[in-house]
Design a protein around this motif. Structure first.
Motif, mmCIF file in Angstrom:
data_model
loop_
_atom_site.group_PDB
_atom_site.id
_atom_site.type_symbol
_atom_site.label_atom_id
_atom_site.label_comp_id
_atom_site.label_asym_id
_atom_site.label_seq_id
_atom_site.Cartn_x
_atom_site.Cartn_y
_atom_site.Cartn_z
ATOM 1 N N GLY A 111 -10.648 -5.315 8.240
ATOM 2 C CA GLY A 111 -9.318 -5.051 8.719
ATOM 3 C C GLY A 111 -8.286 -6.116 8.058
ATOM 4 N N SER A 112 -8.652 -7.306 7.955
ATOM 5 C CA SER A 112 -7.934 -8.401 7.340
ATOM 6 C C SER A 112 -7.826 -7.954 5.914
ATOM 7 C CB SER A 112 -8.392 -9.821 7.449
ATOM 8 O OG SER A 112 -9.584 -9.808 6.746
ATOM 9 N N THR A 113 -8.703 -7.604 5.083
ATOM 10 C CA THR A 113 -8.737 -6.924 3.899
ATOM 11 C C THR A 113 -7.765 -5.664 3.526
ATOM 12 O OG1 THR A 113 -11.028 -7.727 3.424
ATOM 13 C CG2 THR A 113 -10.097 -6.331 1.726
ATOM 14 N N LEU A 114 -7.960 -4.908 4.522
ATOM 15 C CA LEU A 114 -7.081 -3.642 4.518
ATOM 16 C C LEU A 114 -5.548 -4.024 4.566
ATOM 17 C CD1 LEU A 114 -9.175 -0.939 6.140
ATOM 18 C CD2 LEU A 114 -8.712 -1.096 3.609
ATOM 19 N N ARG A 115 -5.407 -5.012 5.545
ATOM 20 C CA ARG A 115 -3.921 -5.407 6.018
ATOM 21 C C ARG A 115 -3.484 -6.200 4.501
ATOM 22 N NH1 ARG A 115 -5.488 -8.139 10.078
ATOM 23 N NH2 ARG A 115 -6.130 -6.627 11.726
ATOM 24 N N GLY A 116 -4.140 -6.688 4.034
ATOM 25 C CA GLY A 116 -3.708 -7.503 2.568
ATOM 26 C C GLY A 116 -3.586 -6.569 1.447
ATOM 27 N N ALA A 117 -4.307 -5.287 1.616
ATOM 28 C CA ALA A 117 -4.295 -4.343 0.428
ATOM 29 C C ALA A 117 -2.738 -3.674 0.892
ATOM 30 C CB ALA A 117 -5.273 -3.473 0.496
ATOM 31 N N GLN A 118 -2.674 -3.299 1.970
ATOM 32 C CA GLN A 118 -1.447 -2.566 2.566
ATOM 33 C C GLN A 118 -0.249 -3.339 2.012
ATOM 34 O OE1 GLN A 118 -0.894 -2.010 6.931
ATOM 35 N NE2 GLN A 118 0.614 -0.686 6.615
ATOM 36 N N GLU A 119 -0.249 -4.820 2.401
ATOM 37 C CA GLU A 119 0.980 -5.282 2.021
ATOM 38 C C GLU A 119 1.159 -5.360 0.289
ATOM 39 O OE1 GLU A 119 0.116 -9.270 3.563
ATOM 40 O OE2 GLU A 119 0.410 -8.689 5.745
ATOM 41 N N LYS A 120 0.117 -5.504 -0.271
ATOM 42 C CA LYS A 120 0.236 -5.433 -1.810
ATOM 43 C C LYS A 120 0.872 -4.097 -2.150
ATOM 44 C CE LYS A 120 -1.815 -9.148 -3.038
ATOM 45 N NZ LYS A 120 -1.097 -10.148 -3.703
ATOM 46 N N LEU A 121 0.353 -3.029 -1.413
ATOM 47 C CA LEU A 121 1.046 -1.540 -1.795
ATOM 48 C C LEU A 121 2.385 -1.416 -1.524
ATOM 49 C CD1 LEU A 121 -1.895 0.957 -0.715
ATOM 50 C CD2 LEU A 121 -0.711 1.009 -2.928
ATOM 51 N N MET A 122 2.887 -2.107 -0.355
ATOM 52 C CA MET A 122 4.155 -2.061 0.058
ATOM 53 C C MET A 122 4.980 -2.686 -1.056
ATOM 54 S SD MET A 122 4.308 -0.075 2.542
ATOM 55 C CE MET A 122 5.036 -0.039 4.074
ATOM 56 N N GLU A 123 4.461 -3.795 -1.417
ATOM 57 C CA GLU A 123 5.124 -4.829 -2.380
ATOM 58 C C GLU A 123 5.276 -3.810 -3.768
ATOM 59 O OE1 GLU A 123 3.374 -8.358 -3.256
ATOM 60 O OE2 GLU A 123 3.485 -9.079 -1.204
#
Length: 167
Positions: A111-123
């Motif tokens: 979950g924490s890895t996917l949250r990080g990936a989501q933030e990167k995608l948003m950026e």
């Protein structure tokens, strides 16, 4: 014990007797008393042993009733196998709990890895210039998918509990 001490105390008194014939008679009587005391002790010990054996038998009868020793052994073996089954079930439950804890930790990490990936995608999406409305649609779609997954999991758990209780 008191009688033995009394007979022991008689020895010096008899040895102090001045008349030899009376001393001989007293020694014979003392020897006779000692032999009778020894016989009495043997009889008393035998009676005590019989009494103890009777008590053991009555306790055994109270514990085991009218069962034969083979029935008692069978019952003890049954209890032993039940104990072993309970031990195995306890070990399996502990293993399942440990595996569940490991799975939960893995899910948290993912979950924490996917949250990080989501933030990167948003950026990246912001950098590329995607519109805010498209980002909101994507975010709404992600929430909808998450709700679908959670309701699916809840339905599965309820269904499994229902099947478990019906059997």
């Amino acid at each position: 014990e008191e009688m033995a001490r009394t007979l022991e105390a008689m020895d010096p008194l008899i040895a102090g007797e001045r008349n030899p014939s009376q001393r001989t008679v007293a020694m014979a009587r003392l020897k006779n008393f000692r032999s009778r005391l020894s016989d009495f002790r043997l009889q008393l010990d035998a009676k005590r042993q019989r009494q103890l054996q009777m008590e053991k038998n009555s306790m055994r009868e109270a514990l085991f009733g009218n069962r034969t020793s083979q029935e008692a052994v069978g019952e003890l073996e049954s209890y032993q196998s039940e104990w072993n089954s309970l031990q195995n079930a306890s070990k399996m439950a502990q293993d399942s709990i440990a595996q569940g804890a490991f799975t939960l930790e893995s899910l948290r990490s993912q979950g924490s890895t996917l949250r990080g990936a989501q933030e990167k995608l948003m950026e990246i999406a912001n950098v590329l210039g995607l519109s805010n409305s498209l980002l909101r649609v994507i975010d709404r779609r992600e929430r909808g998918d998450a709700m679908l997954v959670y309701f699916g999991m809840l339905f599965t758990v309820v269904f499994l509990c229902f099947v478990y209780w019906m059997t």
